[in-house]
Design a protein around this motif. Structure first.
Motif, PDB file in Angstrom:
ATOM      1  N   GLY A  92       0.855  -1.183   0.000  1.00  0.00           N
ATOM      2  CA  GLY A  92       0.000   0.000   0.000  1.00  0.00           C
ATOM      3  C   GLY A  92       0.887   1.227   0.000  1.00  0.00           C
ATOM      4  O   GLY A  92       2.087   1.127   0.222  1.00  0.00           O
ATOM      5  N   HIS A  93       0.269   2.374  -0.246  1.00  0.00           N
ATOM      6  CA  HIS A  93       1.063   3.603  -0.253  1.00  0.00           C
ATOM      7  C   HIS A  93       1.513   3.933   1.159  1.00  0.00           C
ATOM      8  O   HIS A  93       0.951   3.445   2.144  1.00  0.00           O
ATOM      9  CB  HIS A  93       0.231   4.744  -0.821  1.00  0.00           C
ATOM     10  N   CYS A  97      -0.530   4.327   4.865  1.00  0.00           N
ATOM     11  CA  CYS A  97      -1.830   3.656   4.826  1.00  0.00           C
ATOM     12  C   CYS A  97      -2.020   2.744   6.033  1.00  0.00           C
ATOM     13  O   CYS A  97      -3.061   2.138   6.197  1.00  0.00           O
ATOM     14  CB  CYS A  97      -1.995   2.860   3.542  1.00  0.00           C
ATOM     15  N   LYS A 153       0.130   0.125   6.948  1.00  0.00           N
ATOM     16  CA  LYS A 153       0.663  -1.238   6.845  1.00  0.00           C
ATOM     17  C   LYS A 153       1.507  -1.589   8.059  1.00  0.00           C
ATOM     18  O   LYS A 153       1.380  -2.671   8.630  1.00  0.00           O
ATOM     19  CB  LYS A 153       1.561  -1.449   5.610  1.00  0.00           C
ATOM     20  N   HIS A 199       6.533  -1.848  -0.162  1.00  0.00           N
ATOM     21  CA  HIS A 199       5.884  -0.949  -1.122  1.00  0.00           C
ATOM     22  C   HIS A 199       6.478  -1.182  -2.506  1.00  0.00           C
ATOM     23  O   HIS A 199       6.389  -0.345  -3.378  1.00  0.00           O
ATOM     24  CB  HIS A 199       5.984   0.514  -0.691  1.00  0.00           C
ATOM     25  N   THR A 238      -6.059   0.060   0.941  1.00  0.00           N
ATOM     26  CA  THR A 238      -6.477   1.353   0.411  1.00  0.00           C
ATOM     27  C   THR A 238      -5.750   2.456   1.171  1.00  0.00           C
ATOM     28  O   THR A 238      -5.087   2.196   2.178  1.00  0.00           O
ATOM     29  CB  THR A 238      -7.990   1.554   0.599  1.00  0.00           C
ATOM     30  N   ASN A 239      -5.885   3.680   0.694  1.00  0.00           N
ATOM     31  CA  ASN A 239      -5.221   4.777   1.391  1.00  0.00           C
ATOM     32  C   ASN A 239      -5.952   5.109   2.685  1.00  0.00           C
ATOM     33  O   ASN A 239      -7.149   4.950   2.794  1.00  0.00           O
ATOM     34  CB  ASN A 239      -5.205   6.016   0.497  1.00  0.00           C
ATOM     35  N   GLY A 240      -5.206   5.594   3.650  1.00  0.00           N
ATOM     36  CA  GLY A 240      -5.789   6.028   4.895  1.00  0.00           C
ATOM     37  C   GLY A 240      -6.366   7.416   4.741  1.00  0.00           C
ATOM     38  O   GLY A 240      -6.261   7.993   3.670  1.00  0.00           O
ATOM     39  N   ALA A 260      -7.861   3.083   6.633  1.00  0.00           N
ATOM     40  CA  ALA A 260      -7.537   2.171   5.534  1.00  0.00           C
ATOM     41  C   ALA A 260      -8.154   0.807   5.787  1.00  0.00           C
ATOM     42  O   ALA A 260      -8.296   0.363   6.932  1.00  0.00           O
ATOM     43  CB  ALA A 260      -6.025   2.044   5.410  1.00  0.00           C
ATOM     44  N   HIS A 279      -6.455   3.462  -6.454  1.00  0.00           N
ATOM     45  CA  HIS A 279      -6.175   4.058  -5.145  1.00  0.00           C
ATOM     46  C   HIS A 279      -4.906   4.874  -5.231  1.00  0.00           C
ATOM     47  O   HIS A 279      -3.952   4.650  -4.514  1.00  0.00           O
ATOM     48  CB  HIS A 279      -6.068   2.969  -4.081  1.00  0.00           C
ATOM     49  N   PHE A 330      -2.203   7.497  -4.739  1.00  0.00           N
ATOM     50  CA  PHE A 330      -1.782   8.171  -3.509  1.00  0.00           C
ATOM     51  C   PHE A 330      -1.994   9.667  -3.650  1.00  0.00           C
ATOM     52  O   PHE A 330      -1.515  10.287  -4.590  1.00  0.00           O
ATOM     53  CB  PHE A 330      -0.305   7.872  -3.246  1.00  0.00           C
TER      54      PHE A 330
END
Lengths: 265, 295
Positions: A41-42, A45, A47, A197, A213-215, A218, A258, A260
């Protein structure tokens, strides 16, 4: 087969200065024994937060994490972490760093000689036995990360958590270490969760890729199965159709659906 | 325990062209001692201070040679007190002993007071560094107490201990403990979160965490505090002994002043200065040896 690790409707929010930040929302994921799962994920987010929850370094706000049916609520050696920046103790030699873990985890279970052999065995696994008397400051970044992996493996964890383990390394060193991790996974059959990433890294190493997904708040956007047989060879894969398809799927998720957005607050 | 396995054979360095034999990559070849370089280095570091010292002594000699000069010139000091300079270890009875003995007696008090301050200071500092609230509550109090001059504690400690010897030691203790506490606390607070996480994953208990992580990680800070502390305690002992008496070097100065032996005072000052310098270097050296590996 019942789930080995079960992340069940987990929410996480941080309260800081009276403001609640909702980081993770409704994360549900089950991981089987021996599986290699990447979480991609970006940045920002959540992770790493998810990994820290599994490690027990932070507590869940809602939901539960179960490892072999037992709730995770504190850190412990059965969920060993390979930290992003190796986190070796600089005042201990390579051997002593691993031995710190071994003598703590196997105190009373292995004799002194057995513990020594076990330390050396794990250093051998990552090909670092030759540098056992060196201090972390005297070895390269890739070597430090190898020792970090040896230290985590030496705890005989039920699950190995890798927090962007190769993020700080150059591309060639990274490829070497990826091969080393694949080799260890093939030989020992550990269950591993890796934060990354790097799309290629995720596809190369994983059985499944969890895309976030982005926060804020997320959640898991998609889970991709990587149907590439092992052992995998990075050169052969470069033109492999299923490899390219997986890669495309992750890229599309990250950069089309999604994308960033900087300063998404 | 595995030293034998890694002993780099020194003769390999001098061996002629490699004949296909694998030479173990041990330590870098030990360079032979270069006497010329050591001498040059020594000259660089020793000659300038000696020259400056000679110039200063000459100025002093000239400026204090007049008839009504208030202070004795160096030549006068040598004439008056050469026995003190030349024989630091004479012993002619209870109050007539060499200056080295007096320094040693003062050092004994410093080592007790400072030793206690080091142990208790590190313990308290570690406790405070671990707790945000303890830091917030205690730090302002310590910052105020640490500015209290050493001698201001003396009347209180005399009242409390009713005896001069423990009072002097207490003054050393209370003077030198603040920098140790404050520096240890800062060092403990600055332990990287990663090291704490390693300890948590390994489930190290409190004692293991203190010994294996906290002490080595905070060692550079702790030794900075100890170095400041030892300097302060040497400052304090001289002042305290002037008031409490006994046979220390501080009392010697007071005694010499009362009997107008100015030359003796100047010799004693040199002894005090050199001892303080050595103490400082000693703690700095210990710190370097211990933290060398904790870069």
């Amino acid at each position: 087969m019942s789930a080995y690790l079960k992340i069940d409707h987990v929410d996480k929010s941080f309260a800081r200065g009276g403001v609640d930040t909702h980081v993770l929302s409704n994360i549900t994921l089950t991981i089987d024994k021996g599986e290699f799962v990447s979480i991609i994920g970006h940045s920002g987010c959540g992770k790493s937060t998810l990994l820290n929850l599994v490690a027990g370094l932070t507590r869940v706000s809602a939901g539960a994490i179960l490892l072999e049916g037992r709730e995770v609520n504190e850190p412990g050696p059965e969920r060993a972490v390979v930290f992003q920046n190796h986190s070796l103790l600089p005042w201990l030699s390579v051997y002593e760093n691993v031995n710190l873990a071994v003598s703590k985890v196997f105190a009373g279970k292995k004799s002194r000689a057995e513990r020594h052999d076990w330390v050396m065995h794990n250093l051998d696994l990552v090909q670092m036995a030759h540098a056992k008397d060196k201090r972390p400051a005297e070895i390269s970044g890739g070597m430090k990360q190898r020792v970090g992996i040896a230290r985590a493996l030496s705890m005989e964890p039920k699950i190995l958590l890798l927090d962007e383990p190769f993020g700080a390394l150059d591309a060639l060193t990274r490829a070497h270490l990826q091969d080393a991790v694949m080799d260890i996974h093939a030989r020992l059959g550990n269950t591993m969760i890796m934060i990354t990433h790097d799309v290629d890294e995720a596809v190369l190493l994983s059985d499944r890729i969890v895309m976030m997904t982005n926060g804020p708040a997320a959640h898991i956007g998609e889970v991709l199965d990587v149907p590439i047989p092992r052992p995998r060879d990075r050169i052969a894969l470069a033109s492999d159709r299923s490899y390219l398809k997986c890669r495309e799927a992750v890229l599309k998720f990250l950069y089309e659906r999604h994308r960033f957005v900087e300063a998404a607050e | 325990m595995t030293a034998t396995a890694r002993k780099a054979p020194i003769e390999t360095v001098a061996r002629p062209a490699p004949s296909g034999k694998v030479v173990p990559l041990g330590r870098a070849p030990v360079s032979r001692i270069d006497l010329g370089r050591i001498a040059a280095n020594l000259a660089r570091n020793v000659i300038p201070p000696l020259v400056v010292l000679a110039v200063l002594l000459a100025i002093w000699q000239v400026s204090c040679s007049g008839a009504g000069a208030p202070l004795p010139p160096p030549s006068q000091i040598w004439a008056d007190s050469s026995d003190l300079i030349a024989q630091p270890f004479f012993n002619n009875g209870p109050q007539d002993i060499g200056l080295a003995w007096r320094v040693l007696i003062s050092l004994e008090r410093v080592s007790i007071g400072f030793g206690l301050a080091a142990i208790i200071g590190v313990a308290i500092g570690a406790l405070i560094g671990q707790s945000v609230w303890a830091m917030r509550g205690l730090d302002p109090i310590f910052q105020i107490l640490r500015t209290v001059p050493p001698l201001a504690w003396l009347p209180l400690s005399l009242a409390a201990f009713q005896d001069s010897k423990p009072s002097a030691i207490f003054v050393i203790f209370i003077t030198s403990i603040w920098p140790v506490i404050i520096n240890t606390a800062v060092g403990v607070r600055n332990i990287p979160e990663d090291y704490r996480n390693v300890a948590r994953v390994l489930r190290l208990n409190q004692l293991e965490f203190f010994l294996r992580i906290m002490l080595p990680a905070a060692a550079p800070y702790i030794f900075t505090g100890l170095r400041i502390g030892v300097g302060l305690s040497w400052l304090a002992i001289v002042a305290a002994e002037m008031l409490t008496g006994g046979v220390g070097i501080g009392f010697f100065i007071w005694d010499a002043w009362n009997s107008s032996r100015l030359s003796d005072i100047i010799v004693a000052l040199v002894y005090i200065g050199v001892t303080g310098f050595v103490l400082d270097k000693l703690v700095a050296f210990l710190g370097r040896v211990i933290t060398r590996t904790a870069a």
